[in-house]
Design an enzyme around this catalytic site. Structure first.
Site, PDB file in Angstrom:
ATOM      1  N   CYS A 127      17.385   0.090 -21.923  1.00 41.37           N
ATOM      2  CA  CYS A 127      18.386  -0.755 -21.243  1.00 41.37           C
ATOM      3  C   CYS A 127      17.749  -1.901 -20.451  1.00 41.37           C
ATOM      4  O   CYS A 127      18.213  -3.042 -20.511  1.00 41.37           O
ATOM      5  CB  CYS A 127      19.261   0.095 -20.331  1.00 41.37           C
ATOM      6  SG  CYS A 127      18.366   1.361 -19.419  1.00 41.37           S
ATOM      7  N   HIS A 242      22.176  -2.639 -14.051  1.00 42.36           N
ATOM      8  CA  HIS A 242      20.766  -2.808 -13.686  1.00 42.36           C
ATOM      9  C   HIS A 242      20.530  -4.284 -13.314  1.00 42.36           C
ATOM     10  O   HIS A 242      21.083  -5.184 -13.953  1.00 42.36           O
ATOM     11  CB  HIS A 242      19.846  -2.505 -14.881  1.00 42.36           C
ATOM     12  CG  HIS A 242      19.764  -1.050 -15.251  1.00 42.36           C
ATOM     13  ND1 HIS A 242      20.389  -0.042 -14.559  1.00 42.36           N
ATOM     14  CD2 HIS A 242      19.090  -0.453 -16.268  1.00 42.36           C
ATOM     15  CE1 HIS A 242      20.102   1.128 -15.138  1.00 42.36           C
ATOM     16  NE2 HIS A 242      19.328   0.907 -16.170  1.00 42.36           N
TER      17      HIS A 242
HETATM   18  N1  NAP Z   1      22.238   5.736 -19.672  1.00 42.26           N
HETATM   19  C1  NAP Z   1      21.677   4.568 -20.010  1.00 42.26           C
HETATM   20  O1  NAP Z   1      21.734   3.544 -19.307  1.00 42.26           O
HETATM   21  C2  NAP Z   1      20.939   4.470 -21.295  1.00 42.26           C
HETATM   22  C3  NAP Z   1      20.592   3.214 -21.738  1.00 42.26           C
HETATM   23  C4  NAP Z   1      19.895   3.084 -22.927  1.00 42.26           C
HETATM   24  C5  NAP Z   1      19.587   4.209 -23.634  1.00 42.26           C
HETATM   25  N2  NAP Z   1      19.931   5.441 -23.191  1.00 42.26           N
HETATM   26  C6  NAP Z   1      19.593   6.592 -24.022  1.00 42.26           C
HETATM   27  O2  NAP Z   1      20.772   7.094 -24.628  1.00 42.26           O
HETATM   28  C7  NAP Z   1      20.664   8.496 -24.769  1.00 42.26           C
HETATM   29  C8  NAP Z   1      21.847   9.188 -24.099  1.00 42.26           C
HETATM   30  O3  NAP Z   1      21.833   8.898 -22.718  1.00 42.26           O
HETATM   31  P1  NAP Z   1      23.004   9.376 -21.733  1.00 42.26           P
HETATM   32  O4  NAP Z   1      22.775   8.615 -20.496  1.00 42.26           O
HETATM   33  O5  NAP Z   1      24.336   9.308 -22.401  1.00 42.26           O
HETATM   34  O6  NAP Z   1      22.611  10.951 -21.534  1.00 42.26           O
HETATM   35  P2  NAP Z   1      23.528  12.147 -21.034  1.00 42.26           P
HETATM   36  O7  NAP Z   1      24.682  11.668 -20.229  1.00 42.26           O
HETATM   37  O8  NAP Z   1      22.584  13.123 -20.420  1.00 42.26           O
HETATM   38  O9  NAP Z   1      24.126  12.811 -22.396  1.00 42.26           O
HETATM   39  C9  NAP Z   1      23.309  13.367 -23.380  1.00 42.26           C
HETATM   40  C10 NAP Z   1      24.153  13.913 -24.525  1.00 42.26           C
HETATM   41  O10 NAP Z   1      23.263  14.281 -25.576  1.00 42.26           O
HETATM   42  C11 NAP Z   1      23.692  15.500 -26.138  1.00 42.26           C
HETATM   43  N3  NAP Z   1      22.530  16.181 -26.747  1.00 42.26           N
HETATM   44  C12 NAP Z   1      21.357  16.485 -26.188  1.00 42.26           C
HETATM   45  N4  NAP Z   1      20.539  17.111 -27.070  1.00 42.26           N
HETATM   46  C13 NAP Z   1      21.224  17.175 -28.240  1.00 42.26           C
HETATM   47  C14 NAP Z   1      20.929  17.693 -29.514  1.00 42.26           C
HETATM   48  N5  NAP Z   1      19.767  18.280 -29.814  1.00 42.26           N
HETATM   49  N6  NAP Z   1      21.866  17.576 -30.470  1.00 42.26           N
HETATM   50  C15 NAP Z   1      23.053  16.974 -30.216  1.00 42.26           C
HETATM   51  N7  NAP Z   1      23.387  16.453 -29.010  1.00 42.26           N
HETATM   52  C16 NAP Z   1      22.495  16.562 -28.040  1.00 42.26           C
HETATM   53  C17 NAP Z   1      24.261  16.274 -24.971  1.00 42.26           C
HETATM   54  O11 NAP Z   1      25.115  17.283 -25.484  1.00 42.26           O
HETATM   55  P3  NAP Z   1      25.943  18.306 -24.535  1.00 42.26           P
HETATM   56  O12 NAP Z   1      26.970  17.451 -23.852  1.00 42.26           O
HETATM   57  O13 NAP Z   1      26.565  19.288 -25.474  1.00 42.26           O
HETATM   58  O14 NAP Z   1      24.945  18.894 -23.598  1.00 42.26           O
HETATM   59  C18 NAP Z   1      24.980  15.146 -24.190  1.00 42.26           C
HETATM   60  O15 NAP Z   1      26.304  15.004 -24.656  1.00 42.26           O
HETATM   61  C19 NAP Z   1      19.299   8.887 -24.199  1.00 42.26           C
HETATM   62  O16 NAP Z   1      18.363   8.911 -25.238  1.00 42.26           O
HETATM   63  C20 NAP Z   1      19.010   7.762 -23.244  1.00 42.26           C
HETATM   64  O17 NAP Z   1      17.644   7.604 -23.021  1.00 42.26           O
HETATM   65  C21 NAP Z   1      20.620   5.598 -22.045  1.00 42.26           C
END
Ligand code: NAP
Length: 340
Positions: A127, A242
């Site tokens: 991000c 951010h």
């Molecule tokens: N937040 C940001 O600003 C941002 C920006 C750019 C990139 N990202 C990236 O985007 C991704 C998601 O971020 P987030 O902020 O949405 O995280 P989050 O709120 O912690 O959500 C993670 C999700 O991933 C699912 N998950 C984890 N392991 C899994 C697996 N093995 N198989 C299937 N589903 C799985 C979880 O399932 P359950 O709900 O069932 O536990 C949950 O729904 C990460 O890689 C992060 O680094 C985030």
């Protein structure tokens, strides 16, 4: 032409992904949301059947947006290439494959031509990298980047939904006079600033992971392997959006006026730059919006060919879900993906 779409992950980014797909009228014949466990979940006002992720869940899917946790047990490492082998076009939000030579790392306004017809797996940059390269791209085209020094001010939503809840809880506990508790960060984030995002890595001693991502991803996106980049990434008690203070040096002269004009004409950028009227980008204006906002554009008085600027974007939209959906729109537009 409509596509069967899977969103893998139903956290902060997965939920926003569904919202962005709906808002942009993405051509969907069927939408499935996958996560670690199956359940009903309210997403963008729709009660959706979230299903457990399995290899077979990808069989009918045309395009999968991965928004699961990073790492060995995370969705991308476990299912990403498996989905490709089942004929799925994968766009991944995490950092597992961003530096993989097989995988283009793309911000559609900046390096759309990194994607060719042979690619089936595209990575969304981090991000904080997305908004920085988005704002620097038009200036790089004019004056050629030489060195970037960036300090970031990153909201808790960048950590995911659990960190959003933790800051909310700390605010409530503070107001109620209760003791604060934390799990997501090494310290409380409420009323604090934490100059650590991710963990230390040997390849750049003293730098934390997020800072190293900004260095390496920026080099890959601009195609300049030795571009000088230094980053200090700081977590701040802001829910969404951010901000970045960037000092960018160029090989050739560029004035603040030329930069302001180029930025205001560049797709997806909105310039808010009237410091005398206290007008500049801030997270409270950028949250839930699409553009990358740029302001405080000025010439560095102490260094030639160098500009300072302040860049703000919604990390869940342009920093994640929106950029991923724009990549999908780009590959559909170019005919690189077709329904099965
Ligand atoms: N937040 C940001 O600003 C941002 C920006 C750019 C990139 N990202 C990236 O985007 C991704 C998601 O971020 P987030 O902020 O949405 O995280 P989050 O709120 O912690 O959500 C993670 C999700 O991933 C699912 N998950 C984890 N392991 C899994 C697996 N093995 N198989 C299937 N589903 C799985 C979880 O399932 P359950 O709900 O069932 O536990 C949950 O729904 C990460 O890689 C992060 O680094 C985030």
């Amino acid at each position: 032409m409509k596509f069967k779409v899977a969103v893998v992950g139903a956290g902060a980014v997965g939920e926003e992904m569904v919202k962005v797909l709906r808002q942009r009228n993405f051509p969907i014949s069927d939408l499935v949301v996958l996560a670690r466990s199956s359940r009903k979940q309210l997403i963008n006002g729709e009660e959706m059947d979230v299903k457990e992720t399995t290899p077979e869940a990808f069989d009918d899917v045309d395009i999968a947006f991965f928004a699961g946790t990073e790492g060995a047990k995370g969705a991308s490492q476990v299912y990403g290439w498996e989905a490709v082998s089942r004929g799925v076009f994968v766009i991944d939000n995490g950092d597992d494959f961003r530096m993989d030579a097989r995988v283009p790392l793309v911000v559609p306004e900046v390096n759309p031509d990194a994607i060719g017809p042979e690619h089936r797996f595209i990575a969304n940059p981090n991000c904080s990298t997305i908004q920085m390269v988005h704002a620097l791209a038009p200036l790089h085209r004019i004056a050629r980047l030489k060195r970037i020094v960036v300090s970031t001010y990153q909201s808790v939503s960048g950590t995911g939904s659990a960190a959003i809840k933790e800051l909310q809880q700390q605010v409530e506990d503070y107001v109620a006079g209760r003791e604060l508790r934390w799990e997501q960060y090494p310290y409380q984030i409420f009323a604090n600033l934490i100059p650590q995002i991710s963990s230390l890595k040997d390849e750049f001693p003293g730098y934390y992971g997020e800072e190293i991502k900004m260095i390496k991803e920026t080099r890959k996106i601009f195609g300049i392997p030795d571009l000088a980049v230094s980053a200090t990434c700081v977590r701040v008690p802001v829910f969404r959006g951010h901000a970045e203070a960037v000092n960018a040096e160029f090989h050739n002269p560029i004035t603040a006026d030329v930069a302001r004009k180029a930025l205001s004409e560049f797709p997806g950028i909105e310039v808010i730059d009237d410091p005398a009227a206290s007008k500049y980008p801030m997270p409270i204006f950028a949250a839930h919006k699409d553009p990358t906002f740029v302001g405080r554009i000025r010439q560095d008085p102490c260094h030639p060919n160098t500009l300072d600027m302040w860049i703000v974007a919604d990390n869940i939209r342009k920093g994640a879900a929106l950029n991923a959906v724009q990549i999908a729109e780009l590959v559909i537009d170019r005919g690189f993906v077709r329904p099965k």
